[in-house]
Scaffold this active site. Sequence first.
Site, short mmCIF file in Angstrom:
data_model
loop_
_atom_site.label_atom_id
_atom_site.label_comp_id
_atom_site.label_asym_id
_atom_site.label_seq_id
_atom_site.Cartn_x
_atom_site.Cartn_y
_atom_site.Cartn_z
N HIS A 112 21.22 53.24 47.93
CA HIS A 112 19.94 53.54 47.27
C HIS A 112 19.55 52.39 46.33
O HIS A 112 18.40 51.95 46.32
CB HIS A 112 20.05 54.83 46.48
CG HIS A 112 18.84 55.14 45.64
ND1 HIS A 112 17.74 55.81 46.13
CD2 HIS A 112 18.55 54.84 44.34
CE1 HIS A 112 16.84 55.92 45.17
NE2 HIS A 112 17.31 55.35 44.08
N GLU A 113 20.52 51.91 45.55
CA GLU A 113 20.23 50.80 44.65
C GLU A 113 19.90 49.53 45.43
O GLU A 113 19.07 48.73 45.00
CB GLU A 113 21.41 50.56 43.70
CG GLU A 113 21.74 51.75 42.80
CD GLU A 113 20.53 52.28 42.04
OE1 GLU A 113 19.63 51.49 41.69
OE2 GLU A 113 20.47 53.50 41.80
N HIS A 116 16.33 49.41 46.23
CA HIS A 116 15.48 48.83 45.19
C HIS A 116 15.49 47.30 45.26
O HIS A 116 14.46 46.65 45.06
CB HIS A 116 15.96 49.27 43.81
CG HIS A 116 15.68 50.71 43.50
ND1 HIS A 116 14.43 51.27 43.68
CD2 HIS A 116 16.48 51.70 43.03
CE1 HIS A 116 14.47 52.55 43.32
NE2 HIS A 116 15.70 52.84 42.94
N HIS A 120 12.30 44.88 45.87
CA HIS A 120 11.99 43.72 45.03
C HIS A 120 11.81 42.46 45.87
O HIS A 120 10.88 41.68 45.66
CB HIS A 120 13.11 43.53 44.00
CG HIS A 120 12.83 42.47 43.00
ND1 HIS A 120 13.83 41.77 42.36
CD2 HIS A 120 11.67 41.97 42.51
CE1 HIS A 120 13.30 40.90 41.52
NE2 HIS A 120 11.99 40.99 41.60
#
Length: 245
Positions: A112-113, A116, A120
């Site tokens: 999940h991270e 991100h 980005h």
Amino acid sequence: MIHIIAAYFYSPFMMYFDPTYILIIIGMVLSLAASAMVRSTYSKYSGVRAASGMTGAQAAERILHSKGIFDVRIEHVSGNLTDHYDPKNKVLRLSDTVYGSSSVAAIGVAAHECGHAVQHSEGYAPLTIRTAIVPVTNFAATISWPLILIGLLLSQRTGNLLIQIGILLFCAVVLFQLITLPVEFNASSRALTLLKNNGILYENETKMTGKVLRAAAMTYVASAAASILQLLRLLIIFGGRRRDD
């Protein structure tokens, strides 16, 4: 949230039962239920070891490299589920329960991270907007309630102005939380796809991970709902005060 509720109950201007307290209570129940759900779900699947044997950190590295991302550092951070991606410094920080764990829950959180980080890298608009307004949101979250409370102690004209400014700033906090929703849901969707595409989890394991990520997403939904209810309460209480000017 606790200090806000305490301010209402023990302040001199709330010496009678206010039916709008029900809005705060609903928000609290939603937040507590969501937190309980994510703790329960994570605890359940943190006991299921992934067949690949990969740790959260190893899975994160494979995912990032598969997307051509080599400039994001993976770091270990203390705490429980304190995982986050820092877009300013391009650092993916994984908590104690994720970094070295091989559970399907830990790998899901790490992925999940990574979602991100991929957002980005690709310039995902909602993430860009959210990152840009973080300083404003932090300021608004810090000053909005003090302004409202001070406004209640001053003369009606000056006090109403401060209250209106405080409510406007609180709207910025609510807006930030609403923008956060698509960012988080998109990161989870990317995570599941990346886990499948990179052969990190089998199909049945991915389903387990999906349950963990959906439970985690509900905490953001509950937080946004609670803030909207707080905003609604402010508008109900102080809308009449403005009309009395």
